[in-house]
Write a protein that holds these residues in place. Structure first.
Motif, PDB file in Angstrom:
ATOM      1  N   ALA A  94     -31.753 -46.496 -86.035  1.00  0.00           N
ATOM      2  CA  ALA A  94     -32.478 -47.077 -84.895  1.00  0.00           C
ATOM      3  C   ALA A  94     -31.744 -46.835 -83.584  1.00  0.00           C
ATOM      4  CB  ALA A  94     -32.680 -48.573 -85.117  1.00  0.00           C
ATOM      5  N   LYS A  95     -30.420 -46.778 -83.629  1.00  0.00           N
ATOM      6  CA  LYS A  95     -29.622 -46.595 -82.414  1.00  0.00           C
ATOM      7  C   LYS A  95     -29.243 -45.137 -82.154  1.00  0.00           C
ATOM      8  CE  LYS A  95     -27.975 -51.290 -82.441  1.00  0.00           C
ATOM      9  NZ  LYS A  95     -26.989 -52.193 -82.940  1.00  0.00           N
ATOM     10  N   ALA A  96     -29.650 -44.245 -83.038  1.00  0.00           N
ATOM     11  CA  ALA A  96     -29.314 -42.821 -82.884  1.00  0.00           C
ATOM     12  C   ALA A  96     -30.196 -42.181 -81.810  1.00  0.00           C
ATOM     13  CB  ALA A  96     -29.502 -42.092 -84.213  1.00  0.00           C
ATOM     14  N   ASN A  97     -29.737 -41.051 -81.304  1.00  0.00           N
ATOM     15  CA  ASN A  97     -30.505 -40.280 -80.341  1.00  0.00           C
ATOM     16  C   ASN A  97     -31.815 -39.831 -81.001  1.00  0.00           C
ATOM     17  OD1 ASN A  97     -31.233 -38.725 -78.144  1.00  0.00           O
ATOM     18  ND2 ASN A  97     -29.940 -36.999 -78.747  1.00  0.00           N
ATOM     19  N   PRO A  98     -32.974 -40.088 -80.393  1.00  0.00           N
ATOM     20  CA  PRO A  98     -34.248 -39.704 -81.017  1.00  0.00           C
ATOM     21  C   PRO A  98     -34.506 -38.198 -80.909  1.00  0.00           C
ATOM     22  CG  PRO A  98     -34.655 -40.731 -78.900  1.00  0.00           C
ATOM     23  CD  PRO A  98     -33.172 -40.810 -79.151  1.00  0.00           C
ATOM     24  N   ASP A  99     -33.722 -37.422 -81.655  1.00  0.00           N
ATOM     25  CA  ASP A  99     -33.785 -35.967 -81.571  1.00  0.00           C
ATOM     26  C   ASP A  99     -34.687 -35.333 -82.627  1.00  0.00           C
ATOM     27  OD1 ASP A  99     -32.293 -36.393 -83.847  1.00  0.00           O
ATOM     28  OD2 ASP A  99     -30.451 -35.500 -83.060  1.00  0.00           O
ATOM     29  N   GLY A 100     -35.222 -36.150 -83.541  1.00  0.00           N
ATOM     30  CA  GLY A 100     -36.069 -35.610 -84.595  1.00  0.00           C
ATOM     31  C   GLY A 100     -35.307 -35.118 -85.805  1.00  0.00           C
ATOM     32  N   TYR A 101     -33.995 -35.218 -85.780  1.00  0.00           N
ATOM     33  CA  TYR A 101     -33.173 -34.757 -86.896  1.00  0.00           C
ATOM     34  C   TYR A 101     -32.520 -35.897 -87.670  1.00  0.00           C
ATOM     35  CZ  TYR A 101     -33.678 -30.094 -85.015  1.00  0.00           C
ATOM     36  OH  TYR A 101     -34.189 -28.911 -84.573  1.00  0.00           O
ATOM     37  N   THR A 102     -32.576 -37.104 -87.158  1.00  0.00           N
ATOM     38  CA  THR A 102     -31.965 -38.252 -87.821  1.00  0.00           C
ATOM     39  C   THR A 102     -33.067 -39.100 -88.414  1.00  0.00           C
ATOM     40  OG1 THR A 102     -30.192 -38.230 -86.190  1.00  0.00           O
ATOM     41  CG2 THR A 102     -30.451 -40.234 -87.485  1.00  0.00           C
ATOM     42  N   PHE A 103     -32.966 -39.411 -89.685  1.00  0.00           N
ATOM     43  CA  PHE A 103     -33.995 -40.238 -90.311  1.00  0.00           C
ATOM     44  C   PHE A 103     -33.393 -41.114 -91.387  1.00  0.00           C
ATOM     45  CE2 PHE A 103     -33.926 -36.297 -92.671  1.00  0.00           C
ATOM     46  CZ  PHE A 103     -34.074 -36.676 -93.992  1.00  0.00           C
ATOM     47  N   VAL A 104     -34.159 -42.112 -91.785  1.00  0.00           N
ATOM     48  CA  VAL A 104     -33.731 -43.032 -92.834  1.00  0.00           C
ATOM     49  C   VAL A 104     -34.799 -43.033 -93.924  1.00  0.00           C
ATOM     50  CG1 VAL A 104     -34.758 -45.036 -91.687  1.00  0.00           C
ATOM     51  CG2 VAL A 104     -32.952 -45.394 -93.341  1.00  0.00           C
ATOM     52  N   ILE A 105     -34.346 -43.064 -95.153  1.00  0.00           N
ATOM     53  CA  ILE A 105     -35.245 -43.249 -96.283  1.00  0.00           C
ATOM     54  C   ILE A 105     -34.898 -44.616 -96.849  1.00  0.00           C
ATOM     55  CG2 ILE A 105     -35.915 -42.465 -98.572  1.00  0.00           C
ATOM     56  CD1 ILE A 105     -35.163 -39.637 -97.702  1.00  0.00           C
ATOM     57  N   GLY A 106     -35.826 -45.522 -96.800  1.00  0.00           N
ATOM     58  CA  GLY A 106     -35.511 -46.877 -97.229  1.00  0.00           C
ATOM     59  C   GLY A 106     -36.704 -47.621 -97.778  1.00  0.00           C
ATOM     60  N   THR A 107     -36.439 -48.797 -98.243  1.00  0.00           N
ATOM     61  CA  THR A 107     -37.469 -49.683 -98.783  1.00  0.00           C
ATOM     62  C   THR A 107     -38.051 -50.528 -97.655  1.00  0.00           C
ATOM     63  OG1 THR A 107     -35.859 -51.413 -99.199  1.00  0.00           O
ATOM     64  CG2 THR A 107     -36.205 -49.812-100.972  1.00  0.00           C
ATOM     65  N   PRO A 108     -39.052 -51.335 -97.927  1.00  0.00           N
ATOM     66  CA  PRO A 108     -39.622 -52.197 -96.889  1.00  0.00           C
ATOM     67  C   PRO A 108     -38.644 -53.228 -96.326  1.00  0.00           C
ATOM     68  CG  PRO A 108     -41.143 -52.021 -98.726  1.00  0.00           C
ATOM     69  CD  PRO A 108     -39.856 -51.373 -99.155  1.00  0.00           C
ATOM     70  N   GLY A 109     -37.546 -53.492 -97.011  1.00  0.00           N
ATOM     71  CA  GLY A 109     -36.580 -54.497 -96.580  1.00  0.00           C
ATOM     72  C   GLY A 109     -36.162 -54.392 -95.131  1.00  0.00           C
ATOM     73  N   PRO A 110     -35.445 -53.335 -94.749  1.00  0.00           N
ATOM     74  CA  PRO A 110     -34.954 -53.262 -93.376  1.00  0.00           C
ATOM     75  C   PRO A 110     -36.052 -53.072 -92.336  1.00  0.00           C
ATOM     76  CG  PRO A 110     -34.277 -51.330 -94.630  1.00  0.00           C
ATOM     77  CD  PRO A 110     -34.925 -52.269 -95.589  1.00  0.00           C
ATOM     78  N   HIS A 111     -37.184 -52.578 -92.734  1.00  0.00           N
ATOM     79  CA  HIS A 111     -38.242 -52.279 -91.779  1.00  0.00           C
ATOM     80  C   HIS A 111     -39.209 -53.436 -91.556  1.00  0.00           C
ATOM     81  CE1 HIS A 111     -36.674 -48.276 -92.025  1.00  0.00           C
ATOM     82  NE2 HIS A 111     -36.814 -48.318 -93.331  1.00  0.00           N
ATOM     83  N   VAL A 112     -39.373 -54.283 -92.564  1.00  0.00           N
ATOM     84  CA  VAL A 112     -40.362 -55.357 -92.448  1.00  0.00           C
ATOM     85  C   VAL A 112     -39.811 -56.725 -92.865  1.00  0.00           C
ATOM     86  CG1 VAL A 112     -42.630 -56.136 -93.233  1.00  0.00           C
ATOM     87  CG2 VAL A 112     -42.193 -53.702 -92.988  1.00  0.00           C
ATOM     88  N   ILE A 113     -39.218 -56.808 -94.029  1.00  0.00           N
ATOM     89  CA  ILE A 113     -38.861 -58.094 -94.636  1.00  0.00           C
ATOM     90  C   ILE A 113     -37.599 -58.728 -94.051  1.00  0.00           C
ATOM     91  CG2 ILE A 113     -38.254 -59.221 -96.811  1.00  0.00           C
ATOM     92  CD1 ILE A 113     -39.898 -56.942 -98.173  1.00  0.00           C
ATOM     93  N   ASN A 114     -36.571 -57.937 -93.787  1.00  0.00           N
ATOM     94  CA  ASN A 114     -35.267 -58.487 -93.395  1.00  0.00           C
ATOM     95  C   ASN A 114     -35.287 -59.283 -92.098  1.00  0.00           C
ATOM     96  OD1 ASN A 114     -34.287 -57.386 -95.694  1.00  0.00           O
ATOM     97  ND2 ASN A 114     -33.017 -55.846 -94.713  1.00  0.00           N
TER      98      ASN A 114
END
Length: 78
Positions: free
Chosen positions: A26-46
Motif C-alpha cells: 500500500a505504501k509502495a510507489n504505484p509503478d505497476g510492478y509491486t503487488f500483493v497476493i493475499g486473502t480477504p483479511g488485510p483487504h477487508v476483514i482486518n
C-alpha cells in the motif's frame, strides 16, 4: 521458447494477519510492478479486528484479478 521474460523478486512478509505485507504494498510507489497476493483479511476483514490498521484496504490497494475464492468462517464462543 519465444516471448519476453521479465525477472521478478518474491519478498515474503508474513505477520499480523497479512497486514505487514499489504501495508508494504500500500505504501509502495504505484509503478505497476509491486503487488500483493493475499486473502480477504488485510483487504477487508482486518480493519474490524485491528485497532490501528496502518492502511485502508479499500482505498490504498486496487484489486486487479481474483485468483481463488477463499471461504471464511467467523466463530464466537457459546
Amino acid at each position: 521458447m519465444g516471448g519476453i521474460w521479465q525477472q521478478f523478486i518474491v519478498e515474503n512478509k508474513p505477520g499480523a494477519g497479512g497486514n505487514i505485507g499489504a501495508d508494504s504494498v500500500a505504501k509502495a510507489n504505484p509503478d505497476g510492478y509491486t503487488f500483493v497476493i493475499g486473502t480477504p483479511g488485510p483487504h477487508v476483514i482486518n480493519q474490524y479486528i485491528y485497532k490501528n490498521q496502518p492502511f485502508d484496504g479499500a482505498k490504498d490497494i486496487e484489486p486487479v484479478v481474483v485468483i481463488a475464492r477463499v471461504p471464511n468462517l467467523i466463530s464466537v464462543p457459546t
